[in-house]
Design an enzyme around this catalytic site. Structure first.
Site, mmCIF file in Angstrom:
data_model
loop_
_atom_site.group_PDB
_atom_site.id
_atom_site.type_symbol
_atom_site.label_atom_id
_atom_site.label_comp_id
_atom_site.label_asym_id
_atom_site.label_seq_id
_atom_site.Cartn_x
_atom_site.Cartn_y
_atom_site.Cartn_z
ATOM 1 C CG ASN A 43 -0.464 -0.284 2.501
ATOM 2 O OD1 ASN A 43 0.560 -0.948 2.642
ATOM 3 N ND2 ASN A 43 -1.121 0.226 3.516
ATOM 4 C CD GLU A 45 -1.287 4.878 4.550
ATOM 5 O OE1 GLU A 45 -0.754 5.727 5.304
ATOM 6 O OE2 GLU A 45 -2.014 3.951 4.965
ATOM 7 C CB CYS A 54 -5.320 -1.417 -1.606
ATOM 8 S SG CYS A 54 -6.601 -0.649 -0.626
ATOM 9 C CD GLU A 56 -5.278 -6.088 -0.859
ATOM 10 O OE1 GLU A 56 -4.778 -4.942 -0.833
ATOM 11 O OE2 GLU A 56 -6.010 -6.530 0.042
ATOM 12 C CB CYS A 89 -10.806 -2.557 0.769
ATOM 13 S SG CYS A 89 -10.233 -1.966 -0.832
ATOM 14 C CB CYS A 92 -8.770 -4.758 -3.330
ATOM 15 S SG CYS A 92 -7.564 -3.449 -3.029
HETATM 16 N N1 THU Z 1 -5.270 -1.410 2.671
HETATM 17 C C1 THU Z 1 -4.727 -2.276 1.768
HETATM 18 O O1 THU Z 1 -3.611 -2.066 1.275
HETATM 19 N N2 THU Z 1 -5.449 -3.369 1.395
HETATM 20 C C2 THU Z 1 -6.687 -3.684 1.907
HETATM 21 O O2 THU Z 1 -7.303 -4.647 1.457
HETATM 22 C C3 THU Z 1 -7.247 -2.879 2.993
HETATM 23 C C4 THU Z 1 -6.590 -1.585 3.252
HETATM 24 C C5 THU Z 1 -4.462 -0.259 3.109
HETATM 25 C C6 THU Z 1 -4.964 1.090 2.660
HETATM 26 C C7 THU Z 1 -4.383 1.996 3.722
HETATM 27 O O3 THU Z 1 -3.061 2.360 3.342
HETATM 28 C C8 THU Z 1 -4.306 1.132 4.963
HETATM 29 O O4 THU Z 1 -4.425 -0.215 4.513
HETATM 30 C C9 THU Z 1 -5.393 1.417 5.990
HETATM 31 O O5 THU Z 1 -6.646 1.408 5.405
#
Ligand code: THU
Length: 131
Positions: A43, A45, A54, A56, A89, A92
């Site tokens: 991920n 940000e 994300c 995935e 999520c 994804c």
């Molecule tokens: N996140 C992911 O990378 N994958 C997921 O399936 C759920 C959330 C990340 C996004 C963000 O950087 C952090 O987790 C918190 O939401």
């Protein structure tokens, strides 16, 4: 608990590369493709929070940039260093549905090596599709 998946060490490595100054929640993904490649994602940000990508979707879109097409993402393995197993999520899940077979597996591991495995269809039943 299942035996360790061969993609798990790579998903762990990807999680260490996550860029998460805001949430501190590091996610790693490792995927295998029909082209015989293994591709990692973490991920990433951003100060503008909704821009966050994300792990995935990072891995899947990188695979597409490397030649994968719908159906070519064979498997996704996720790692998060948490007590509970994390599930992907909604955004994804929709992207998995576009590029994976409905029967393909997505497996998520926690810090204890515990895991859950779902098919894409289980993660997103009756998904939206234009294909
Ligand atoms: N996140 C992911 O990378 N994958 C997921 O399936 C759920 C959330 C990340 C996004 C963000 O950087 C952090 O987790 C918190 O939401």
């Amino acid at each position: 608990m299942k035996a360790e998946h061969k993609l798990l060490p790579l998903a762990k490595q990807a999680a260490q590369r996550a860029y998460t100054p805001y949430s501190k929640f590091q996610v790693g993904a490792a995927i295998s493709t029909a082209q015989g490649e293994t591709i990692l994602g973490c991920n990433v940000e951003n100060a503008a929070y909704p821009v966050t990508l994300c792990a995935e979707r990072n891995a899947i879109t990188t695979a597409v940039a490397n030649g994968a097409r719908p159906g070519d993402i064979l498997e996704v393995v996720i790692f998060v260093d948490t007590e509970e197993v994390v599930s992907p999520c909604g955004a994804c899940r929709q992207v998995m549905s576009e590029f994976m077979s409905q029967q393909a597996n997505v497996t998520s591991y926690n810090r204890h090596g515990e895991s859950k495995t779902w098919t894409v269809a289980q993660l997103l039943p009756d998904s939206f599709s234009l294909l």
